[in-house]
Motif scaffolding. Sequence first.
Motif, short mmCIF file in Angstrom:
data_model
loop_
_atom_site.label_atom_id
_atom_site.label_comp_id
_atom_site.label_asym_id
_atom_site.label_seq_id
_atom_site.Cartn_x
_atom_site.Cartn_y
_atom_site.Cartn_z
N GLN A 180 8.83 11.38 -7.74
CA GLN A 180 7.40 11.20 -8.07
C GLN A 180 6.53 11.15 -6.83
N HIS A 181 7.14 10.77 -5.71
CA HIS A 181 6.38 10.69 -4.46
C HIS A 181 6.62 11.96 -3.65
N ASP A 182 5.57 12.72 -3.47
CA ASP A 182 5.71 13.99 -2.76
C ASP A 182 5.76 13.74 -1.24
N PRO A 183 6.87 14.12 -0.58
CA PRO A 183 7.00 13.85 0.86
C PRO A 183 5.96 14.56 1.73
N ARG A 184 5.23 15.53 1.18
CA ARG A 184 4.25 16.22 2.02
C ARG A 184 3.11 15.30 2.47
N TYR A 185 3.04 14.11 1.86
CA TYR A 185 2.00 13.15 2.28
C TYR A 185 2.44 12.28 3.45
N ILE A 186 3.70 12.40 3.85
CA ILE A 186 4.21 11.53 4.91
C ILE A 186 3.38 11.65 6.21
N PRO A 187 3.05 12.87 6.66
CA PRO A 187 2.22 12.94 7.88
C PRO A 187 0.91 12.16 7.76
N GLU A 188 0.33 12.20 6.56
CA GLU A 188 -0.93 11.45 6.36
C GLU A 188 -0.71 9.94 6.45
N LEU A 189 0.41 9.50 5.88
CA LEU A 189 0.74 8.06 5.96
C LEU A 189 0.91 7.65 7.41
N LEU A 190 1.64 8.49 8.17
CA LEU A 190 1.90 8.17 9.58
C LEU A 190 0.61 8.22 10.40
N GLN A 191 -0.24 9.18 10.04
CA GLN A 191 -1.52 9.31 10.75
C GLN A 191 -2.36 8.04 10.55
N ALA A 192 -2.34 7.52 9.33
CA ALA A 192 -3.11 6.30 9.05
C ALA A 192 -2.55 5.11 9.83
N LEU A 193 -1.22 5.07 9.97
CA LEU A 193 -0.61 4.00 10.77
C LEU A 193 -1.04 4.12 12.23
N ASN A 194 -1.05 5.37 12.71
CA ASN A 194 -1.46 5.59 14.10
C ASN A 194 -2.92 5.20 14.32
N GLY A 195 -3.67 5.24 13.22
CA GLY A 195 -5.08 4.87 13.32
C GLY A 195 -5.28 3.36 13.40
N GLY A 196 -4.19 2.61 13.46
CA GLY A 196 -4.32 1.16 13.66
C GLY A 196 -4.00 0.32 12.43
N CYS A 197 -3.51 0.96 11.37
CA CYS A 197 -3.17 0.16 10.18
C CYS A 197 -1.76 -0.43 10.32
N ASP A 198 -1.53 -1.49 9.57
CA ASP A 198 -0.19 -2.10 9.57
C ASP A 198 0.63 -1.61 8.37
N VAL A 199 -0.08 -1.43 7.26
CA VAL A 199 0.57 -0.97 6.02
C VAL A 199 -0.30 0.12 5.42
N VAL A 200 0.31 1.22 5.03
CA VAL A 200 -0.44 2.28 4.35
C VAL A 200 0.19 2.52 2.99
#
Lengths: 125, 234
Positions: free
Chosen positions: B95-115
């Motif tokens: 159900q979770h499409d792995p193509r969103y992983i780069p976006e999740l990682l990008q948000a973490l790099n933007g200073g988030c702790d949990v995405v």
Amino acid sequence: MRAMRLVNVVGLAVGLYFLVQSYRLVRRREEDVFSFLIWLIVGTALVVVSLFPGVADYVMTLLGMEMRAYTIFTLGILLAYVLMFQLFRLIWRLNRSLSKLNEELSLLKALHEKGEAYEEPSNEP
Amino acid sequence: MRGNASGQRVIAVIPAYNEEATVAEVIRSVREHVPNVLVVDDASCDQTAQVAREAGAVVVSHVLNRGVGAALRTGYRYALEHGFGVIVQIDADGQHDPRYIPELLQALNGGCDVVIGSRFLNESHREHGWVRRVGIRFFTWVGNRLGGTNLTDITSGYRAYRAEALKRLGRLPDRHWAVEQTLEAARKGLKIKEISVKMPARRRGKSQFTLSTFLGYPLRMLDSILRVLLFRRS
């Protein structure tokens, strides 16, 4: 002491059984001290009430109960609550331990299967 | 990709229970973005562990079935003990499409702790039953009120964490972990962000969402919320 009625004899036997069994379990380190104390109190109470029925009447007056049966039921229910709480606590602790054991065992099994100490997994394509 | 932009090593943790039909495909897709993949098999009755191993994942198999929360706990522990700096969490049911992983990682790099990947930031939530949608919305609302957040999908299991953030969070419960973890993270001041992730209803494999899960859900949510409010202070 008047001649004992059957209910007193049964009460005495059950009380003595609790005391003896509890002592034996603690001695064999199969029961903790808290459980032993509960059964010690219950056993002693049963023995005393069986041997001296007048004590039950005194407790009844003390608790403000109208009938001896009410006293017995009330004390029985209170004891059941104590035991229930103790069992609940025990189940919760066992459940948590089981979960932790499951976690530890699965990680150790994975390491054993890979035959390595904690190292970076090498599954890069 | 060995690590994310900040140079930290990334691992994908996939909790799985009887997902032999879907897990291999998920692993292959995840490995396009994250090379290190860990599948925590929660004592499946089918060939999930074997299939996952063949697909190239490291597999840790539970001896007893204890629930998703327990599987995640094992996964987090593995990740932290192996020194991974970022943990991506994704379901094994496809159900979770792995193509969103780069976006999740990008948000973490933007200073988030949990995405968190949210299905309510797009139209994909409409594919789920209305009862489930109402339930998610309600618990998300409660979580937002208590945690001071503005989230849309508090129950989503598609997430990414900084290892340091995970270390600050308490022990996950064996089941129904999402609300408790999110609420605790919010109350501890961790920076939480959502990104839009399409999550269509599952089409393959067997859903873990049964009638008993549904009936017990409100009580367990209440339990989670009370536990955080009473025992997990910031």
